[in-house]
Write a protein that holds these residues in place. Structure first.
Motif, PDB file in Angstrom:
ATOM      1  N   UNK A 187      14.184   6.895   5.212  1.00 15.19           N
ATOM      2  CA  UNK A 187      13.175   5.783   4.312  1.00 15.19           C
ATOM      3  C   UNK A 187      13.880   4.904   3.560  1.00 15.19           C
TER       4      UNK A 187
ATOM      5  N   UNK B 219       0.791  -1.161  -0.120  1.00 15.22           N
ATOM      6  CA  UNK B 219       0.019   0.046   0.108  1.00 15.22           C
ATOM      7  C   UNK B 219       0.870   1.217  -0.072  1.00 15.22           C
ATOM      8  N   UNK B 220       0.350   2.406  -0.419  1.00 16.85           N
ATOM      9  CA  UNK B 220       1.108   3.602  -0.520  1.00 16.85           C
ATOM     10  C   UNK B 220       1.141   4.131   0.643  1.00 16.85           C
ATOM     11  N   UNK B 221       2.320   4.352   1.284  1.00 20.17           N
ATOM     12  CA  UNK B 221       2.385   5.266   2.514  1.00 20.17           C
ATOM     13  C   UNK B 221       2.257   6.515   2.327  1.00 20.17           C
TER      14      UNK B 221
ATOM     15  N   UNK C 282       3.498   9.970   2.574  1.00 26.75           N
ATOM     16  CA  UNK C 282       4.795  10.438   2.724  1.00 26.75           C
ATOM     17  C   UNK C 282       4.373  12.180   2.879  1.00 26.75           C
TER      18      UNK C 282
ATOM     19  N   UNK D 136      15.136  -5.021   2.603  1.00 27.73           N
ATOM     20  CA  UNK D 136      14.512  -5.639   1.834  1.00 27.73           C
ATOM     21  C   UNK D 136      14.613  -5.538   0.159  1.00 27.73           C
TER      22      UNK D 136
ATOM     23  N   UNK E 298      21.471   4.048  -2.361  1.00 32.04           N
ATOM     24  CA  UNK E 298      21.190   5.571  -1.786  1.00 32.04           C
ATOM     25  C   UNK E 298      21.032   6.577  -2.640  1.00 32.04           C
TER      26      UNK E 298
ATOM     27  N   UNK F 198       7.785   3.630  -3.318  1.00 30.47           N
ATOM     28  CA  UNK F 198       6.338   3.810  -2.823  1.00 30.47           C
ATOM     29  C   UNK F 198       5.768   5.294  -3.697  1.00 30.47           C
TER      30      UNK F 198
ATOM     31  N   UNK G 174      18.233  18.895  -2.187  1.00 26.88           N
ATOM     32  CA  UNK G 174      18.494  17.733  -1.946  1.00 26.88           C
ATOM     33  C   UNK G 174      19.254  16.763  -3.143  1.00 26.88           C
TER      34      UNK G 174
ATOM     35  N   UNK H  68      10.335  -0.041  -5.178  1.00 22.77           N
ATOM     36  CA  UNK H  68      10.275   0.332  -3.733  1.00 22.77           C
ATOM     37  C   UNK H  68       9.902   1.705  -3.505  1.00 22.77           C
TER      38      UNK H  68
ATOM     39  N   UNK I  20      13.941   0.522   4.172  1.00 23.88           N
ATOM     40  CA  UNK I  20      13.763  -0.489   3.089  1.00 23.88           C
ATOM     41  C   UNK I  20      14.933  -1.346   2.590  1.00 23.88           C
TER      42      UNK I  20
ATOM     43  N   UNK J  15       7.958  17.116   0.110  1.00 24.67           N
ATOM     44  CA  UNK J  15       8.769  18.304   0.350  1.00 24.67           C
ATOM     45  C   UNK J  15       8.399  19.374  -0.558  1.00 24.67           C
TER      46      UNK J  15
ATOM     47  N   UNK K   5      13.614   9.951  -2.051  1.00 21.36           N
ATOM     48  CA  UNK K   5      13.299   9.543  -1.131  1.00 21.36           C
ATOM     49  C   UNK K   5      14.398  10.013   0.045  1.00 21.36           C
TER      50      UNK K   5
END
Lengths: 272, 256
Positions: free
Chosen positions: B134, A4-6, A8, B141, B122, B176, A19, B174, B138, A11, B130
């Protein structure tokens, strides 16, 4: 583990920009320093060897050495920032082609591909500043010691101006090279010309025998910037006229850079 | 990115909205270009050496839909996917994507040869938005899924091509993100891993994700997708259920 979609917390775009910029810059530095044994040393070796050569040619062979003593400090205080500018711009010619695969698969703001070069080279420049200090301290034991002046406080201003200028030029060069491959060589040539057209091996004051040259030299934005760097040890090098012209030009160049980049990025993404 | 994605409110606005989008390419890479060309902003003219890879394409996608894109080679499927991924920008019209995207396009593109597998995970996950924390959660996994545990500190360039794809898929899948874009990447890797990838995709679809899937494989298309888009000669010919679209495609091009 769930698919399932978290939820989040999103930003802000600015935070994402910072970033991504930081990630790519850190990657550049990491790659450079993890693949070569001498790492940091290489980034200062190039300007040091060049400084050694010029010092030898001008003070030993031509026995010039009038005014700018100690000449080695005088040289290095402009050579190190020049290395930053030179390295960023020559890397900018390959900004898109080298990272083509990554650019085709991520949608981070495209200016980052240029900004990261300016930033990583800038960090290397900051890391090389102690070299100036080392030579200044050594000069204390010679007949012509270098005296630290209040002008050293202008260092941050010089760094900001140079970052703006370098980013601006990079934003112009990087996309255009994608269309005109010849530009890569032209840029190399222009950089070599600019090296001698900027007060690096000589000082702004040396031009006063040629009044017309002295005036036009101010329109090389690097003159004003290098004069700020040199003010740390050589107050006579500080010319506020040059600095003012340079500050305006830096902003103009950045403006043009952003404009060019915006207009060409569509085509760049198709081309790479 | 709220709970509406899960279907709580059904009168939601579309997550992907493509309006009259068009993009053109040059036919000849080496053809002359001049500065004037480059800065002439108008997207309206077509010059002799240019063609529209896509034109007048409009559709919208509601959250949770799984869409298969069908068409012959060179009819603009991958280009459409790139527009939706926003790694290419339309010359005409607009493409709006209102949610995060996990693009399984050129998935190994972000990986750096000289860095270790760990650093690469990373880096790539970070570039897709991400946070370090977070990723750390993960990480195990991801590695387990890629079956690559012994090679964490190996430089990426020393991995076999199969491993490269496995780790890349593990990372991107992954992310998300609520929207998943898949471009035939799964043609690579051995059969067992391919099946594993498919199960992961199914899991994600069940979790309410929106998917955009480009493939030539009819079986895969029918397995995952509910709706189909049929592209031909740069135009969107049919936008209907996947079965209808595939039938029409077969009728047009006579594939059994």
């Amino acid at each position: 583990m769930s698919a399932a979609i978290d939820v989040r917390q999103a930003r802000t775009p600015a935070a994402r920009y910072r970033h991504s910029l930081w990630l790519l810059t850190a990657r550049d530095l990491k790659v450079r320093y993890s693949t070569s044994f001498l790492g940091y040393f290489w980034s200062i070796l190039d300007p040091l060897v060049m400084a050694g050569i010029y010092w030898f040619v001008f003070t030993v062979i031509f026995q010039r050495g009038v005014g700018h003593e100690p000449y080695i400090v005088f040289l290095i205080s402009a050579l190190l920032p020049w290395t930053w500018f030179n390295g960023s711009i020559s890397d900018a010619t390959r900004a898109f082609t080298r990272e083509a695969k990554l650019i085709r698969s991520t949608k981070i703001p495209r200016t980052i591909w240029v900004a990261r070069l300016v930033l990583s080279k800038g960090i290397e420049f900051l890391a090389s500043i102690p070299v100036i200090a080392v030579f200044a301290i050594i000069s204390e034991f010679t007949a012509t010691p270098a005296k630290l002046q209040w002008g050293a406080l202008l260092f941050p201003l010089a760094i900001i101006m140079q970052a703006v200028l370098t980013l601006g030029v990079g934003l112009i060069v990087a996309p255009l090279v994608v269309f005109f491959r010849d530009l890569e060589r032209a840029v190399k040539l222009a950089l070599r010309f600019l090296f001698y057209a900027s007060p690096i091996v000589y000082g702004i004051a040396d031009l006063h025998k040629h009044p017309s040259l002295e005036f036009w030299a101010a329109f090389n934005p690097l003159s004003g910037i290098f004069s700020l760097y040199r003010a740390a040890f050589f107050p006579q090098e500080l010319r506020w006229f040059d600095v003012g012209v340079s500050a305006v030009l830096c902003l103009v160049v950045l403006g043009i850079g952003i404009l060019v980049f915006r207009r060409t990025i569509h085509a760049v993404l198709k081309e790479i | 990115m709220t709970e509406t994605v899960m279907g709580v409110s059904t009168a939601v606005r579309p997550v992907i909205e493509v309006t009259d989008a068009g993009i053109r390419f040059r036919r000849n890479r080496l053809s002359r270009r001049n500065f004037k060309d480059l800065f002439a902003g108008s997207a309206r003219r077509t010059r002799a050496d240019e063609f529209w890879a896509l034109r007048h394409v409009s559709f919208s996608v509601a959250p949770g839909e799984a869409i298969g894109v069908v068409g012959r080679n060179g009819q603009g499927k991958s280009t459409l996917l790139k527009l939706v991924a926003e790694v290419m920008l339309p010359d005409d019209g607009s493409v709006q994507v209102r949610d995060g995207v996990a693009p399984l396009i050129e998935i190994t593109g972000g990986f750096v040869d000289d860095l270790s597998v760990r650093d690469n995970v990373y880096l790539t996950a970070g570039l897709h938005g991400m946070k370090n924390q977070e990723i750390a959660e993960r990480f195990d996994e991801i590695i387990e899924f890629a079956e690559i545990g012994d090679f964490l500190d190996t430089p990426y360039k020393h991995l076999s091509s199969g491993m490269r794809v496995r780790i890349a898929f593990a990372v991107i899948s992954r992310l998300e993100e609520p929207i998943l874009l898949v471009d035939e990447v799964l043609a690579v890797g051995d059969k067992a891993f391919k099946e594993k990838c498919y199960r992961r995709i199914e899991e994600m679809l069940e979790g309410g994700r929106t998917m955009f899937f480009v493939s030539h494989n009819e079986k895969d298309l029918r397995r995952f997708c509910t709706r189909g888009l049929y592209l031909d000669k740069g135009a969107l010919v049919l936008d209907a259920s996947i079965d209808e679209v595939l039938d029409r495609y077969d009728a047009d091009y006579g594939t059994p």
